[in-house]
Design a protein around this motif. Structure first.
Motif, mmCIF file in Angstrom:
data_model
loop_
_atom_site.group_PDB
_atom_site.id
_atom_site.type_symbol
_atom_site.label_atom_id
_atom_site.label_comp_id
_atom_site.label_asym_id
_atom_site.label_seq_id
_atom_site.Cartn_x
_atom_site.Cartn_y
_atom_site.Cartn_z
ATOM 1 N N GLY A 84 0.752 -1.292 -0.002
ATOM 2 C CA GLY A 84 0.036 0.051 0.007
ATOM 3 C C GLY A 84 0.820 1.331 -0.073
ATOM 4 O O GLY A 84 0.103 2.484 0.058
ATOM 5 N N LEU A 85 1.992 1.128 -0.109
ATOM 6 C CA LEU A 85 2.985 2.279 -0.077
ATOM 7 C C LEU A 85 2.655 3.065 -1.343
ATOM 8 O O LEU A 85 2.589 2.417 -2.538
ATOM 9 N N GLY A 86 3.053 4.523 -1.354
ATOM 10 C CA GLY A 86 2.873 5.283 -2.411
ATOM 11 C C GLY A 86 3.874 5.142 -3.569
ATOM 12 O O GLY A 86 3.739 5.117 -4.685
ATOM 13 N N VAL A 87 5.246 4.870 -2.893
ATOM 14 C CA VAL A 87 6.320 4.438 -3.625
ATOM 15 C C VAL A 87 7.123 3.518 -2.814
ATOM 16 O O VAL A 87 6.963 3.239 -1.577
ATOM 17 N N VAL A 97 7.490 9.750 5.375
ATOM 18 C CA VAL A 97 6.918 8.542 5.945
ATOM 19 C C VAL A 97 6.163 9.092 6.972
ATOM 20 O O VAL A 97 6.260 10.012 7.941
ATOM 21 N N THR A 98 4.875 8.327 7.398
ATOM 22 C CA THR A 98 4.056 8.406 8.438
ATOM 23 C C THR A 98 4.344 7.200 9.161
ATOM 24 O O THR A 98 4.153 5.956 8.753
ATOM 25 N N GLY A 99 4.142 7.058 10.542
ATOM 26 C CA GLY A 99 4.288 5.979 11.476
ATOM 27 C C GLY A 99 4.389 6.219 12.732
ATOM 28 O O GLY A 99 4.156 7.376 13.428
ATOM 29 N N LYS A 100 4.968 5.474 13.508
ATOM 30 C CA LYS A 100 4.945 5.580 15.136
ATOM 31 C C LYS A 100 6.375 5.232 15.515
ATOM 32 O O LYS A 100 6.973 4.131 14.887
ATOM 33 N N ILE A 112 11.133 3.519 13.828
ATOM 34 C CA ILE A 112 9.909 4.003 13.407
ATOM 35 C C ILE A 112 9.331 2.948 12.540
ATOM 36 O O ILE A 112 9.844 2.186 11.687
ATOM 37 N N VAL A 113 8.077 2.495 13.054
ATOM 38 C CA VAL A 113 7.274 1.531 12.109
ATOM 39 C C VAL A 113 6.605 2.329 11.131
ATOM 40 O O VAL A 113 5.606 3.187 11.496
ATOM 41 N N ILE A 114 6.911 2.230 9.575
ATOM 42 C CA ILE A 114 6.449 3.184 8.692
ATOM 43 C C ILE A 114 4.840 2.431 8.379
ATOM 44 O O ILE A 114 4.885 1.305 7.838
ATOM 45 N N GLU A 115 3.963 3.270 8.162
ATOM 46 C CA GLU A 115 2.504 2.908 7.630
ATOM 47 C C GLU A 115 2.354 3.565 6.360
ATOM 48 O O GLU A 115 1.737 2.865 5.511
ATOM 49 N N SER A 116 3.051 4.609 5.796
ATOM 50 C CA SER A 116 2.781 5.091 4.638
ATOM 51 C C SER A 116 3.973 5.925 4.187
ATOM 52 O O SER A 116 5.062 6.312 4.872
ATOM 53 N N MET A 117 4.491 5.882 2.746
ATOM 54 C CA MET A 117 5.574 6.525 2.414
ATOM 55 C C MET A 117 5.137 7.184 1.103
ATOM 56 O O MET A 117 4.506 6.600 0.307
ATOM 57 N N GLU A 118 5.791 8.400 0.781
ATOM 58 C CA GLU A 118 5.516 9.035 -0.131
ATOM 59 C C GLU A 118 6.900 9.866 -0.847
ATOM 60 O O GLU A 118 7.631 10.174 0.176
#
Length: 492
Positions: A84-87, A97-100, A112-118
Motif C-alpha cells: 500500500g505504499l505510495g512509492v 513517511v508516516t508511522g509511530k 519507526i514503524v512506517i505505515e505510509s511512504m511518499e
C-alpha cells in the motif's frame, strides 16, 4: 499511587528489606516500559529523510534507515503495509513517511514503524522513474518487436478511464463521428494509490473475456487520463501496472496526460497517443473518408470495365472484317481435303497389306527345314568337340585333388595328440585332460604318460628344470683300413 509509579515484587528467594521502597528493575522491564512510553508519546509522526540500507527480508518485511545530514533512524515496514505504499523504498530516494516511534527491546534501540511512504519531491520521483525505466528496458519490455499492431477496423473498443470528466466524453464523441462502433467503458479511478491496481485489474478483465461471449471482447484498449502534475500521474508509473500492460494480448493505446506528459505505460503500450482525443483518432478510421475512397474505387472500376469492353469490341470488329461473308467457306477447303483423303484410304490400306504379304513370302522362302537341320548339326558338332576336350582333364583333376586330400589326412593324423609318435609321450592329468604347458603342473601332481604302445602313471617331483643327463660316452668308430692296391686280376 500515581500512574507514573511502578511497583514490582522482588524474587521470593531474595526479599528486599522492608525499608526499601525503590526496588531495582530488570532490563526487560525497563525496555518494555520505555517502549510503551515512546509509543504513547510518539504514536503518530511524519518524518522526511533519505532512504538507505534497504533490506527486503524473506518474510516480506522491509528494513531500512532514514537519514538526513546529521542523524539517522532505523525503520521497519511490516509485510501488510508494503503493497500500500505510495512509492517503494529505494536507496537514495528522499521520502516522507508516516508511522509511530517504538523501540526494539532486544537491542535497546528505537525505530519507526512506517505505515505510509511518499516521495518528498518531483526530483525524487523522476529519479525513481528513471531507475525503473532502465530496469524494464533491460528486460526487453520496451522493444519495438514485441509491440502488437493496432487493428485498422475495430468492431469493439474498450476504454479504461474515469466515468466522469471530459476525457470519456471527448473519446466517445470522437469515435462516434469517425467510426461508429461498440465502446465498452471500464470505470476506474485515475489518481491516487488505488488507481494503478484498478487499471491493472481492468486490463486483465478485458484480456480474460472470451471471443463470442455474451459481451464482445474488445479488439483494442485505450487507457486514458487528462493532464496533471507528476504526482497526479504517478500511479501510471507503477511497475506492476507496466508489466500488466506488457503482458496483455489485446493491443493497448496509452493516452495519459497531455503531449508533453510521459508515463511508464507509454513505453510498454503498443501505441502512445498525445491526448485522449488523439487515441480515439489512432484507434478508428474516418468512415466518410472510407466511403469516399470506396466510391472513387467504384467509379474507377466502372471506367476500367468500360474501357476493357470497348477495347474487346474494337478488336472483335477488326477480326470480323477479315472473315468471309459466309461461315461455311471457312471449313470448305478443309472438308474437301478430308473427302479426298477418305476416298484414298481404302486403296491405300489394300496396297499396304499387299506389300507386307510380299515381304512375308520372300522371307518365308528363305526359311526351310534343311537350313534349320544344318544349323542344329553344326552346333551339335561343336558341342561334342567341347565335351571331348573336357572329358580328359576332369578325371586328372579329381585324382590330383584326391592325392592332396590323402596327404593332408596323413599329416593331420601325424599331428593328432591322441596318437603320439614313437619317442614322444602325451601328459594327461587325473581327469584325462591333456596338459599342454609346464605352468599347469604342480609338485606332487599325479599324471599319466601316454605312449604309442600304452600308458604309465607318474608323479611330478617339483623341480623347475630337469637335471641334465650325464653325457654318454659314445664308442669311437674303428678306424677305416687304409685303402691298398686292389687286385684286379689279369686280363690275359
Amino acid at each position: 499511587m500515581s500512574d507514573d509509579s511502578y511497583v514490582f515484587e522482588g524474587p521470593a528467594e531474595a526479599p528486599q528489606p522492608a525499608r526499601d521502597n525503590n526496588p531495582p528493575l530488570s532490563i526487560s522491564e525497563l525496555s518494555f516500559a520505555l517502549k510503551r512510553t515512546l509509543e504513547d508519546r510518539f504514536g503518530h509522526v511524519r518524518l522526511r529523510g533519505e532512504v538507505s540500507k534497504v533490506n527486503r527480508h524473506a518474510s516480506g518485511h522491509v528494513y531500512l534507515t532514514l537519514k538526513d545530514d546529521k542523524s539517522a533512524i532505523d525503520g521497519v515496514i511490516w509485510k501488510g503495509s508494503v503493497r500500500g505504499l505510495g512509492v517503494q523504498p529505494e536507496s537514495g530516494l528522499e521520502v516522507i513517511v508516516t508511522g509511530k516511534i517504538t523501540s526494539y527491546p532486544a537491542r535497546s534501540s528505537y525505530q519507526i514503524v512506517i505505515e505510509s511512504m511518499e516521495a518528498a519531491g518531483a526530483g525524487a520521483l523522476l529519479a525513481q522513474l528513471e531507475r525503473l525505466k532502465v530496469k524494464l528496458s533491460g528486460e526487453g519490455l520496451f522493444d519495438v518487436g514485441r509491440k502488437k499492431p493496432v487493428p485498422t477496423f475495430p468492431a469493439t473498443i474498450g476504454v479504461i478511464t474515469s466515468p466522469t470528466g471530459a476525457v470519456i466524453r471527448d473519446i466517445l464523441h470522437r469515435i462516434a463521428e469517425r467510426w461508429p462502433c461498440r465502446v465498452i467503458v471500464w470505470p476506474v479511478v485515475v489518481q491516487g494509490d488505488a488507481a494503478s491496481g484498478q487499471v491493472a485489474n481492468a486490463i486483465r478483465g478485458f484480456d480474460a473475456m472470451s471471443p463470442g461471449g455474451a459481451m464482445p471482447r474488445p479488439d483494442l484498449l485505450i487507457v486514458a487520463r487528462g493532464g496533471g502534475s507528476v504526482e497526479d500521474l504517478w500511479c501510471f508509473n507503477d511497475e506492476a501496472l507496466a508489466r500488466t500492460v506488457a503482458a496483455a494480448t489485446i493491443p493497448i493505446i496509452s493516452a495519459v496526460g497531455h503531449e508533453t506528459d510521459t508515463t511508464l505505460i507509454d513505453f510498454v503500450s503498443d501505441r502512445r497517443a498525445p491526448t485522449p482525443t488523439g487515441a480515439a483518432e489512432i484507434a478508428t478510421p474516418v468512415l466518410s473518408d472510407l466511403r469516399f475512397a470506396v466510391a472513387d474505387l467504384e467509379r474507377r472500376l466502372d471506367r476500367a470495365g468500360s474501357r476493357l469492353l470497348e477495347d474487346r469490341r474494337t478488336r472483335l470488329r477488326a477480326v470480323a472484317r477479315g472473315l468471309p461473308a459466309r461461315p461455311e467457306e471457312l471449313v470448305a477447303v478443309a472438308q474437301q481435303r478430308l473427302d479426298h483423303a477418305s476416298s484414298r484410304l481404302a486403296s491405300g490400306l489394300q496396297r499396304n497389306a499387299d506389300l507386307h504379304e510380299r515381304r512375308l513370302v520372300a522371307t518365308g522362302g528363305r526359311l526351310s527345314r534343311a537350313l534349320l537341320d544344318r544349323a542344329i548339326e553344326r552346333r551339335s558338332d561343336r558341342l561334342d568337340g567341347v565335351a571331348a576336350r573336357l572329358a580328359v582333364p576332369i578325371p586328372r583333376r579329381l585324382e590330383r585333388a584326391r592325392d592332396q586330400l590323402n596327404g593332408l589326412s596323413r599329416a593331420l593324423a601325424s599331428l593328432d595328440p591322441k596318437k603320439p609318435k614313437p619317442g614322444f609321450a602325451r601328459i594327461d592329468d587325473e581327469t584325462g585332460k591333456m596338459i599342454a604347458s609346464a605352468a599347469a603342473l604342480s609338485p606332487g601332481q599325479s599324471v599319466t604318460l601316454v605312449f604309442p604302445d600304452g600308458s604309465k602313471g607318474a608323479r611330478i617331483d617339483g623341480g623347475d628344470e630337469a637335471a641334465s643327463p650325464a653325457p654318454v660316452a659314445r664308442p669311437k668308430p674303428a678306424p677305416r683300413p687304409k685303402a691298398g692296391p686292389v687286385d684286379q686280376g689279369d686280363l690275359f
